[in-house]
Design an enzyme around this catalytic site. Sequence first.
Site, mmCIF file in Angstrom:
data_model
loop_
_atom_site.group_PDB
_atom_site.id
_atom_site.type_symbol
_atom_site.label_atom_id
_atom_site.label_comp_id
_atom_site.label_asym_id
_atom_site.label_seq_id
_atom_site.Cartn_x
_atom_site.Cartn_y
_atom_site.Cartn_z
ATOM 1 N N ASP A 7 -9.455 -1.645 0.605
ATOM 2 C CA ASP A 7 -8.730 -2.740 -0.037
ATOM 3 C C ASP A 7 -8.379 -3.791 1.005
ATOM 4 O O ASP A 7 -8.058 -3.460 2.148
ATOM 5 C CB ASP A 7 -7.444 -2.216 -0.698
ATOM 6 C CG ASP A 7 -7.767 -1.281 -1.847
ATOM 7 O OD1 ASP A 7 -8.816 -1.464 -2.483
ATOM 8 O OD2 ASP A 7 -6.983 -0.344 -2.091
ATOM 9 N N ASP A 66 -12.139 3.919 -0.661
ATOM 10 C CA ASP A 66 -12.469 2.502 -0.828
ATOM 11 C C ASP A 66 -11.718 1.685 0.216
ATOM 12 O O ASP A 66 -10.841 2.199 0.911
ATOM 13 C CB ASP A 66 -12.117 2.017 -2.245
ATOM 14 C CG ASP A 66 -10.803 2.584 -2.725
ATOM 15 O OD1 ASP A 66 -9.857 2.663 -1.908
ATOM 16 O OD2 ASP A 66 -10.706 2.940 -3.908
ATOM 17 N N ASP A 69 4.315 2.116 -0.829
ATOM 18 C CA ASP A 69 5.093 3.329 -1.103
ATOM 19 C C ASP A 69 5.453 4.142 0.141
ATOM 20 O O ASP A 69 6.616 4.464 0.364
ATOM 21 C CB ASP A 69 4.408 4.205 -2.160
ATOM 22 C CG ASP A 69 2.920 4.381 -1.956
ATOM 23 O OD1 ASP A 69 2.397 3.949 -0.902
ATOM 24 O OD2 ASP A 69 2.268 4.967 -2.842
HETATM 25 P P1 ATP Z 1 -6.546 6.885 -2.278
HETATM 26 O O1 ATP Z 1 -7.233 7.369 -1.056
HETATM 27 O O2 ATP Z 1 -6.179 7.973 -3.215
HETATM 28 O O3 ATP Z 1 -7.216 5.713 -2.952
HETATM 29 P P2 ATP Z 1 -4.610 4.912 -1.506
HETATM 30 O O4 ATP Z 1 -3.536 4.988 -0.478
HETATM 31 O O5 ATP Z 1 -5.704 3.931 -1.269
HETATM 32 O O6 ATP Z 1 -5.137 6.367 -1.722
HETATM 33 P P3 ATP Z 1 -4.214 3.616 -4.031
HETATM 34 O O7 ATP Z 1 -3.626 4.161 -5.269
HETATM 35 O O8 ATP Z 1 -5.665 3.285 -4.017
HETATM 36 O O9 ATP Z 1 -3.861 4.614 -2.857
HETATM 37 O O10 ATP Z 1 -3.347 2.333 -3.659
HETATM 38 C C1 ATP Z 1 -3.681 1.495 -2.566
HETATM 39 C C2 ATP Z 1 -2.411 1.102 -1.801
HETATM 40 O O11 ATP Z 1 -1.529 0.372 -2.658
HETATM 41 C C3 ATP Z 1 -1.589 2.283 -1.306
HETATM 42 O O12 ATP Z 1 -2.063 2.744 -0.067
HETATM 43 C C4 ATP Z 1 -0.208 1.695 -1.229
HETATM 44 O O13 ATP Z 1 -0.049 0.938 -0.050
HETATM 45 C C5 ATP Z 1 -0.181 0.734 -2.419
HETATM 46 N N1 ATP Z 1 0.345 1.381 -3.644
HETATM 47 C C6 ATP Z 1 -0.364 1.979 -4.620
HETATM 48 N N2 ATP Z 1 0.424 2.445 -5.597
HETATM 49 C C7 ATP Z 1 1.688 2.136 -5.235
HETATM 50 C C8 ATP Z 1 2.968 2.342 -5.820
HETATM 51 N N3 ATP Z 1 3.099 2.997 -6.988
HETATM 52 N N4 ATP Z 1 4.046 1.869 -5.160
HETATM 53 C C9 ATP Z 1 3.921 1.205 -3.986
HETATM 54 N N5 ATP Z 1 2.757 0.996 -3.385
HETATM 55 C C10 ATP Z 1 1.641 1.440 -3.981
HETATM 56 MG MG MG Z 2 -7.368 3.575 -2.667
#
Ligand code: ATP
Ligand code: MG
Length: 406
Positions: free
Chosen positions: A59, A57, A140
């Site tokens: 964001d 997705d 993170d």
């Molecule tokens: P995926 O491809 O699995 O969706 P993602 O990196 O987009 O991976 P998400 O869980 O969708 O992960 O979260 C989006 C963003 O929000 C992350 O890339 C990170 O920057 C931030 N984020 C999410 N969870 C946390 C957390 N627990 N602590 C700090 N930052 C976080």
């Molecule tokens: Mg994501």
Amino acid sequence: MPPVNPVIIDRSRHTISRRRISSEALTVLHRLHDAGFLAYLAGGGVRDLLLNRTPKDFDIVTDAHPNQVKRLFRNCRLVGRRFRLAHVFFHNTIIEVATFRANLPADAPAAPEHLFQQRDGVIARDNVFGTPPEDAVRRDFTVNALFYNIADRSIIDYVGGLEDLDKRVLRVIGDPRVRFREDPVRMIRAIRFASALDFAIELEAWQAIQEMRDTITLASHERMYEEMLKLAFCGRAETVGEKLIQAGLFDVIFPAVGAWMKTLEGAGGQAWLFKALHQVDIWKKAGMLPDDELLWALLFGAYHEWVAERLVKDGWHPSRALGEAAHQHLMNPANCVRVPKRIAIGASQLMSAQASFERVQGKRAERFLRHRSFNDALVYFKFASGVTGRNKELLHTWLAIRRRDG
Ligand code: ATP
Ligand code: MG
């Protein structure tokens, strides 16, 4: 203090093409930008585009406040109680738009309006609106904190994420011990990203995970359930399993199975678990995902069968013993994972059904064939036969029956 001078990579020096960003995300980015706001793509979307992977997705982060975002889009709703996010609705997708926020460091005094009481009574800190660099450093991992700026299509890096992406290392932003204390689920996320992206976890973070693994018990068990599903279906579940065990997290999350696998009788349990994880990866690659019931039944099948054997020795009927063993274990509050009741019941029915494969003829066999859980039960039966070598003939008979009648 977060860094204020980012590395900026302009459009001519990076590989992200607008064609790979969804048209809905582009619409939102352009509308925010045209209204005079900063509009960045953030998080996993930027990371995956740079790695030439297909993002799950997109964001978006902006300096527009949630209400200002809402005014720009007719198809927009604000969600979230503690921190308001805007969801912009399109025909078949939702784009999430967040306002830049700051993470108050654990030792900074927080204004009373930013403190709130969680369900478990713990006083926690709220997020507050912040600047782009503050928003980057509250994330993170460095590779998760890159921004793609729609204004000039550059990449903005406040945390050294581009370098880590190049070196394929997963590095925690800030001190790993502090960041894992703030949110122990980040340890699990580290293992997921390292496995899925085939990155190395930077040494300090890996050591911190090993030291702090017990704190995973503090994470919400409901959230942990969702995290476990993400681990299982990330495409590299086998690697995830290895890392969870190496880090000692597996034993903390699933203490009964962990302890059993270390005993003589449970020694085969680990091989079973890895075969199940491998199978899930094969399914994922083929674009099929097992139901949650089947997933849990498969992963812990060896343990549930072993417990059931004890129950049978105590006089239980085999079918009930299998169901009971799975149900008891999946609902065991000692696990750091809260399996939803209906999923535990589904897994337990699927296990109970294993006893029905012994009868290939008659009314009962016919009824079984039509039963809702027959297909999943057969997948388990086939898997177990493959792992243990048992019931080969029965399996062929049932596969033939299903081909004929199914
Ligand atoms: P995926 O491809 O699995 O969706 P993602 O990196 O987009 O991976 P998400 O869980 O969708 O992960 O979260 C989006 C963003 O929000 C992350 O890339 C990170 O920057 C931030 N984020 C999410 N969870 C946390 C957390 N627990 N602590 C700090 N930052 C976080
Ligand atoms: Mg994501």
